[in-house]
Design a protein around this motif. Structure first.
Motif, PDB file in Angstrom:
ATOM      1  N   ILE A  75       0.834  -1.207   0.000  1.00  0.00           N
ATOM      2  CA  ILE A  75       0.000   0.000   0.000  1.00  0.00           C
ATOM      3  C   ILE A  75       0.865   1.252   0.000  1.00  0.00           C
ATOM      4  O   ILE A  75       0.562   2.239  -0.678  1.00  0.00           O
ATOM      5  N   ALA A  76       1.956   1.209   0.757  1.00  0.00           N
ATOM      6  CA  ALA A  76       2.860   2.367   0.827  1.00  0.00           C
ATOM      7  C   ALA A  76       3.431   2.709  -0.543  1.00  0.00           C
ATOM      8  O   ALA A  76       3.610   3.888  -0.880  1.00  0.00           O
ATOM      9  N   GLN A  77       3.717   1.691  -1.357  1.00  0.00           N
ATOM     10  CA  GLN A  77       4.263   1.932  -2.689  1.00  0.00           C
ATOM     11  C   GLN A  77       3.236   2.626  -3.587  1.00  0.00           C
ATOM     12  O   GLN A  77       3.561   3.573  -4.314  1.00  0.00           O
ATOM     13  N   VAL A  78       2.003   2.149  -3.541  1.00  0.00           N
ATOM     14  CA  VAL A  78       0.947   2.761  -4.352  1.00  0.00           C
ATOM     15  C   VAL A  78       0.639   4.169  -3.851  1.00  0.00           C
ATOM     16  O   VAL A  78       0.451   5.098  -4.635  1.00  0.00           O
ATOM     17  N   LYS A  79       0.592   4.335  -2.538  1.00  0.00           N
ATOM     18  CA  LYS A  79       0.335   5.647  -1.944  1.00  0.00           C
ATOM     19  C   LYS A  79       1.410   6.652  -2.369  1.00  0.00           C
ATOM     20  O   LYS A  79       1.112   7.806  -2.697  1.00  0.00           O
ATOM     21  N   SER A  80       2.654   6.204  -2.378  1.00  0.00           N
ATOM     22  CA  SER A  80       3.753   7.076  -2.787  1.00  0.00           C
ATOM     23  C   SER A  80       3.579   7.531  -4.228  1.00  0.00           C
ATOM     24  O   SER A  80       3.814   8.700  -4.565  1.00  0.00           O
ATOM     25  N   ALA A  81       3.165   6.613  -5.101  1.00  0.00           N
ATOM     26  CA  ALA A  81       2.955   6.959  -6.513  1.00  0.00           C
ATOM     27  C   ALA A  81       1.817   7.964  -6.657  1.00  0.00           C
ATOM     28  O   ALA A  81       1.890   8.900  -7.463  1.00  0.00           O
ATOM     29  N   LEU A  92      -2.023   8.326 -11.448  1.00  0.00           N
ATOM     30  CA  LEU A  92      -2.811   7.091 -11.526  1.00  0.00           C
ATOM     31  C   LEU A  92      -2.090   6.041 -12.367  1.00  0.00           C
ATOM     32  O   LEU A  92      -2.088   4.859 -12.030  1.00  0.00           O
ATOM     33  N   HIS A  93      -1.494   6.491 -13.456  1.00  0.00           N
ATOM     34  CA  HIS A  93      -0.718   5.580 -14.312  1.00  0.00           C
ATOM     35  C   HIS A  93       0.393   4.931 -13.490  1.00  0.00           C
ATOM     36  O   HIS A  93       0.589   3.698 -13.534  1.00  0.00           O
ATOM     37  N   ALA A  94       1.126   5.720 -12.736  1.00  0.00           N
ATOM     38  CA  ALA A  94       2.229   5.193 -11.929  1.00  0.00           C
ATOM     39  C   ALA A  94       1.730   4.242 -10.854  1.00  0.00           C
ATOM     40  O   ALA A  94       2.335   3.192 -10.600  1.00  0.00           O
ATOM     41  N   ALA A  95       0.616   4.580 -10.222  1.00  0.00           N
ATOM     42  CA  ALA A  95       0.093   3.749  -9.134  1.00  0.00           C
ATOM     43  C   ALA A  95      -0.385   2.390  -9.636  1.00  0.00           C
ATOM     44  O   ALA A  95      -0.075   1.349  -9.043  1.00  0.00           O
ATOM     45  N   VAL A  96      -1.138   2.399 -10.726  1.00  0.00           N
ATOM     46  CA  VAL A  96      -1.660   1.140 -11.274  1.00  0.00           C
ATOM     47  C   VAL A  96      -0.529   0.260 -11.792  1.00  0.00           C
ATOM     48  O   VAL A  96      -0.486  -0.952 -11.530  1.00  0.00           O
ATOM     49  N   SER A  97       0.391   0.841 -12.534  1.00  0.00           N
ATOM     50  CA  SER A  97       1.498   0.054 -13.074  1.00  0.00           C
ATOM     51  C   SER A  97       2.409  -0.454 -11.953  1.00  0.00           C
ATOM     52  O   SER A  97       2.946  -1.564 -12.033  1.00  0.00           O
ATOM     53  N   THR A  98       2.562   0.326 -10.890  1.00  0.00           N
ATOM     54  CA  THR A  98       3.345  -0.120  -9.732  1.00  0.00           C
ATOM     55  C   THR A  98       2.692  -1.337  -9.090  1.00  0.00           C
ATOM     56  O   THR A  98       3.366  -2.316  -8.764  1.00  0.00           O
ATOM     57  N   PHE A  99       1.385  -1.275  -8.892  1.00  0.00           N
ATOM     58  CA  PHE A  99       0.645  -2.401  -8.314  1.00  0.00           C
ATOM     59  C   PHE A  99       0.857  -3.667  -9.149  1.00  0.00           C
ATOM     60  O   PHE A  99       1.205  -4.724  -8.615  1.00  0.00           O
ATOM     61  N   ALA A 100       0.641  -3.549 -10.458  1.00  0.00           N
ATOM     62  CA  ALA A 100       0.748  -4.714 -11.332  1.00  0.00           C
ATOM     63  C   ALA A 100       2.179  -5.238 -11.420  1.00  0.00           C
ATOM     64  O   ALA A 100       2.420  -6.450 -11.372  1.00  0.00           O
ATOM     65  N   ASP A 101       3.121  -4.331 -11.538  1.00  0.00           N
ATOM     66  CA  ASP A 101       4.524  -4.732 -11.662  1.00  0.00           C
ATOM     67  C   ASP A 101       5.010  -5.462 -10.411  1.00  0.00           C
ATOM     68  O   ASP A 101       5.653  -6.510 -10.496  1.00  0.00           O
ATOM     69  N   LEU A 136      -7.541   5.149  -1.473  1.00  0.00           N
ATOM     70  CA  LEU A 136      -6.435   5.891  -2.090  1.00  0.00           C
ATOM     71  C   LEU A 136      -6.782   6.285  -3.520  1.00  0.00           C
ATOM     72  O   LEU A 136      -6.572   7.443  -3.928  1.00  0.00           O
ATOM     73  N   PHE A 137      -7.327   5.347  -4.279  1.00  0.00           N
ATOM     74  CA  PHE A 137      -7.702   5.650  -5.658  1.00  0.00           C
ATOM     75  C   PHE A 137      -8.845   6.669  -5.690  1.00  0.00           C
ATOM     76  O   PHE A 137      -8.867   7.572  -6.535  1.00  0.00           O
ATOM     77  N   ALA A 138      -9.795   6.533  -4.766  1.00  0.00           N
ATOM     78  CA  ALA A 138     -10.936   7.461  -4.731  1.00  0.00           C
ATOM     79  C   ALA A 138     -10.476   8.893  -4.489  1.00  0.00           C
ATOM     80  O   ALA A 138     -11.004   9.836  -5.099  1.00  0.00           O
ATOM     81  N   ALA A 139      -9.497   9.060  -3.614  1.00  0.00           N
ATOM     82  CA  ALA A 139      -8.991  10.416  -3.336  1.00  0.00           C
ATOM     83  C   ALA A 139      -8.363  11.026  -4.579  1.00  0.00           C
ATOM     84  O   ALA A 139      -8.556  12.219  -4.873  1.00  0.00           O
ATOM     85  N   ALA A 140      -7.608  10.221  -5.324  1.00  0.00           N
ATOM     86  CA  ALA A 140      -6.984  10.723  -6.555  1.00  0.00           C
ATOM     87  C   ALA A 140      -8.049  11.051  -7.608  1.00  0.00           C
ATOM     88  O   ALA A 140      -7.952  12.066  -8.321  1.00  0.00           O
ATOM     89  N   ILE A 141      -9.058  10.200  -7.705  1.00  0.00           N
ATOM     90  CA  ILE A 141     -10.132  10.431  -8.667  1.00  0.00           C
ATOM     91  C   ILE A 141     -10.904  11.696  -8.311  1.00  0.00           C
ATOM     92  O   ILE A 141     -11.250  12.502  -9.181  1.00  0.00           O
ATOM     93  N   GLN A 142     -11.174  11.894  -7.020  1.00  0.00           N
ATOM     94  CA  GLN A 142     -11.854  13.110  -6.570  1.00  0.00           C
ATOM     95  C   GLN A 142     -11.051  14.352  -6.952  1.00  0.00           C
ATOM     96  O   GLN A 142     -11.606  15.361  -7.405  1.00  0.00           O
ATOM     97  N   GLU A 143      -9.744  14.258  -6.797  1.00  0.00           N
ATOM     98  CA  GLU A 143      -8.872  15.378  -7.174  1.00  0.00           C
ATOM     99  C   GLU A 143      -8.963  15.632  -8.677  1.00  0.00           C
ATOM    100  O   GLU A 143      -9.002  16.785  -9.132  1.00  0.00           O
ATOM    101  N   GLY A 144      -8.990  14.557  -9.451  1.00  0.00           N
ATOM    102  CA  GLY A 144      -9.083  14.697 -10.902  1.00  0.00           C
ATOM    103  C   GLY A 144     -10.399  15.299 -11.353  1.00  0.00           C
ATOM    104  O   GLY A 144     -10.448  16.072 -12.317  1.00  0.00           O
ATOM    105  N   ILE A 145     -11.478  14.975 -10.651  1.00  0.00           N
ATOM    106  CA  ILE A 145     -12.785  15.568 -10.971  1.00  0.00           C
ATOM    107  C   ILE A 145     -12.763  17.064 -10.668  1.00  0.00           C
ATOM    108  O   ILE A 145     -13.233  17.888 -11.464  1.00  0.00           O
ATOM    109  N   ALA A 146     -12.189  17.398  -9.521  1.00  0.00           N
ATOM    110  CA  ALA A 146     -12.131  18.812  -9.111  1.00  0.00           C
ATOM    111  C   ALA A 146     -11.308  19.654 -10.080  1.00  0.00           C
ATOM    112  O   ALA A 146     -11.633  20.819 -10.344  1.00  0.00           O
ATOM    113  N   SER A 147     -10.238  19.073 -10.634  1.00  0.00           N
ATOM    114  CA  SER A 147      -9.378  19.800 -11.556  1.00  0.00           C
ATOM    115  C   SER A 147      -9.864  19.675 -13.003  1.00  0.00           C
ATOM    116  O   SER A 147      -9.229  20.211 -13.920  1.00  0.00           O
TER     117      SER A 147
END
Length: 216
Positions: A75-81, A92-101, A136-147
């Motif tokens: 989780i810390a790795q995805v959170k960092s991304a 989001l690209h970095a977080a998802v690819s980090t999870f999968a990798d 974690l993903f929801a917070a990033a998505i919320q930020e993306g909606i706001a921007s």
């Protein structure tokens, strides 16, 4: 007079506990939770089997601690991304690819964390683990909606859907690669490049939240 544990004894006990946890984590990464026994953990840690039960009441409690430690690290790795600099798409690209990798590089452990049949106590930890990712993903998505980088959507639902998509996309490949590691041969399903698989999974997840991502 009540017994008072000395700092030296407390440190020694903590050292042994950490050795047991490390041994359990190593064996889980090699064999999964079901393939890990208390006697094998004790042997790897260099302690008597009975000593394990002085620190953990049963195998389930020990495996739960291993699960929490491993998932906290992932989780810390995805959170960092997700908290790095850059726009939402990049993060989001970095977080998802980090999870999968990371999952594909530590496939036995990843499969154990994501999909291996476990007892109810561990299953609850798995639900907590998935919820943490979803938040974690929801917070990033919320930020993306706001921007206005992302289209209007329900962040929590989209976040949970991303976690589900990641897990479902990885279960089959992880299981297949574990079989290949055991047999020493590659089945047709696993001949697909891991890097290409990461790209496909990442592109799908980004498209799911409204980011146009083409896989080349």
């Amino acid at each position: 007079m009540a017994y008072r544990e000395t700092p030296k004894i407390a440190a020694r006990k903590q050292y042994i506990r950490e050795k047991i946890l490390q041994a359990a984590a190593e064996l889980t990464a090699e064999q999964g939770f079901s393939g890990t026994s208390v006697s094998a953990i004790a042997a790897r840690a260099g302690v008597a089997t009975g000593s394990v039960y002085r620190y953990f009441p049963n195998k389930s409690a020990l495996c739960t601690e291993v699960f929490r430690t491993a998932t906290s690290r992932e989780i810390a790795q995805v959170k960092s991304a997700l908290e790095a600099t850059g726009n939402v798409k990049k993060r989001l690209h970095a977080a998802v690819s980090t999870f999968a990798d990371r999952a594909l590089r530590s496939r036995r452990l990843a499969y154990s964390l994501i999909a291996e049949p476990v007892d109810p106590q561990l299953d609850q930890e798995r639900l907590n683990y998935r919820e943490h990712y979803a938040n974690l993903f929801a917070a990033a998505i919320q930020e993306g909606i706001a921007s206005e980088e992302l289209c209007p959507q329900h962040p929590q639902i989209s976040g949970a859907a991303l976690v589900g998509a990641l897990a479902e996309a990885l279960i089959g490949p992880l299981a297949a690669r574990i079989r290949d590691d055991t047999t020493g041969s590659a089945s047709p399903k696993t001949q697909y490049s891991e890097q290409q698989m990461i790209k496909e999974i990442t592109a799908f997840c980004l498209r799911a939240v409204g980011i146009n991502e083409t896989v080349l």
